[in-house]
Design an enzyme around this catalytic site. Structure first.
Site, PDB file in Angstrom:
ATOM      1  N   GLU A   1      -4.192   7.551  -4.573  1.00 40.43           N
ATOM      2  CA  GLU A   1      -4.376   6.818  -5.813  1.00 40.43           C
ATOM      3  C   GLU A   1      -5.580   7.362  -6.319  1.00 40.43           C
ATOM      4  OE1 GLU A   1      -4.480   2.767  -5.208  1.00 40.43           O
ATOM      5  OE2 GLU A   1      -2.518   2.559  -4.629  1.00 40.43           O
TER       6      GLU A   1
ATOM      7  N   HIS B   1      -1.684   0.468  -9.376  1.00 37.48           N
ATOM      8  CA  HIS B   1      -2.549  -0.383  -8.583  1.00 37.48           C
ATOM      9  C   HIS B   1      -2.928  -1.614  -9.426  1.00 37.48           C
ATOM     10  CE1 HIS B   1      -4.204  -1.097  -3.998  1.00 37.48           C
ATOM     11  NE2 HIS B   1      -3.868  -2.357  -4.976  1.00 37.48           N
TER      12      HIS B   1
ATOM     13  N   ARG C   1       1.087  -1.044   0.002  1.00 33.57           N
ATOM     14  CA  ARG C   1      -0.292   0.065   0.013  1.00 33.57           C
ATOM     15  C   ARG C   1       0.916   1.304   0.005  1.00 33.57           C
ATOM     16  NH1 ARG C   1      -3.564  -2.647  -1.386  1.00 33.57           N
ATOM     17  NH2 ARG C   1      -5.535  -3.317  -0.222  1.00 33.57           N
TER      18      ARG C   1
END
Ligand code: GLV
Length: 328
Positions: free
Chosen positions: A273, A292, A244
């Protein structure tokens, strides 16, 4: 079983970029009566009684107190994915609701992205592609020398399912594998891949050519890698993050990359993000950032849905739950 007897599952609205994909919908529909967020909001009184599960896909829908209060028959929140840092586990458990995740479905695919980032960064693939398409291309490979992954030292921080899969792949590259786990030494895994345990993360940081972050985000691991840790790494080292974004202090990373404290970074995750367009990380040339996509494969998405369905059915049928997540 007639459709109306199937337990209700709240899902995102179908369609649209963030909708639940059609094949996942089909899988869910075999066992559940699907209730979209739109349906729920339009007819809360009737729908709220039917909903026994929520299927969380790409961190949505947002599970807040208001939603939990409006679902009196809710038994389980099934997260599609392993990371549950977007869920308030304590609050959810106070409602008597269980949380599950999908640690098995994500491991291979996320490890693949870790390897892809490591190789792409080491061999400067993104720059290479840019050279090829640039109008004033100069094909002088010596100007674009990369570094070898084969036989280099890889330090894995977080030897869970994903970290272990990375180690298996690294073994095939004849890498020297170091790992650090905050709580638990994994002797069996160590032996299987020939990894060396570093009790102190500092030792791993000092010795590794590539440092791969594969740990969960928790209050304890937030900003685990900051200025001090980056300063311990070799100036020739690369930091890879498949966990993360918030496990790295990003301001410290910007500075370390600008000042060449470390050679490069390759991130599949950032905080937030996406990053704002003017974020300093996006202005550096010694970084690769992907959006991601650790679990973004056809196979993984399907396996995550299957694992989530197994979890939901187990909770609803009072059977042992394959992957329950507990509040700390
Ligand atoms: O980010 C992906 C996951 O949490 O599985």
């Amino acid at each position: 079983m007639a459709e109306q007897e199937l337990p209700g599952v709240l899902i995102l609205d179908i369609g649209g970029i963030h909708g639940v994909l059609p094949n996942i919908v089909a899988l869910l529909q075999k066992h559940f009566r699907l209730i979209t967020m739109k349906e729920f909001l339009e007819n809360k009184k009737e729908m709220s009684k039917k909903i026994q599960s929520v299927f969380v896909f790409e961190r949505r829908p947002t599970i807040d107190q208001e939603l939990l209060e409006s679902l009196p028959n809710l038994k389980v929140i099934a997260n599609s994915g392993v990371g549950v840092d977007h869920l308030d586990l304590k609050m959810i458990s106070n409602f008597g609701v269980k949380v599950t995740n999908t640690p098995h479905a994500v491991a291979d695919t996320t490890a693949d992205i870790g390897m892809a980032l490591m190789l792409a960064s080491a061999r400067r693939l993104v720059e290479g592609c840019q050279i090829v398409i640039s109008p004033d291309t100069k094909y002088f490979a010596v100007d674009w020398l990369g570094v070898e992954v084969t036989r280099a030292t890889l330090g894995i921080i977080g030897m869970g399912n994903i970290g272990y899969k990375v180690a298996q792949r690294a073994k095939a590259f004849e890498m020297k594998i170091l790992y650090h786990n905050r709580n638990q030494r994994k002797k069996e895994e160590e032996q299987a891949v020939g990894a060396h345990y570093c009790e102190k993360m500092e030792d791993l940081l000092q010795q590794s050519d590539f440092v791969m972050l594969a740990l969960n985000l928790t209050p304890e691991t937030c900003k685990l890698i900051g200025k001090r840790e980056l300063g311990l790494m070799k100036p020739t080292a690369t930091l890879i993050n498949i966990s993360r974004g918030a496990v790295i202090d990003q301001d410290a990373l910007v500075e370390a990359l600008q000042k060449k404290v470390i050679m490069a970074a390759a991130l599949d995750v950032t905080d937030p993000e996406p990053l704002p367009r003017d974020h300093p990380l996006l202005k550096l040339n010694n970084i690769i950032i992907t959006p991601h996509i650790g679990t973004a494969t056809v196979q993984a998405i399907r396996m995550m849905a299957e694992e989530a369905i197994a979890n939901m059915l187990a909770v609803l049928n009072g059977q042992p739950i394959p992957s329950e997540v507990f509040p700390k």
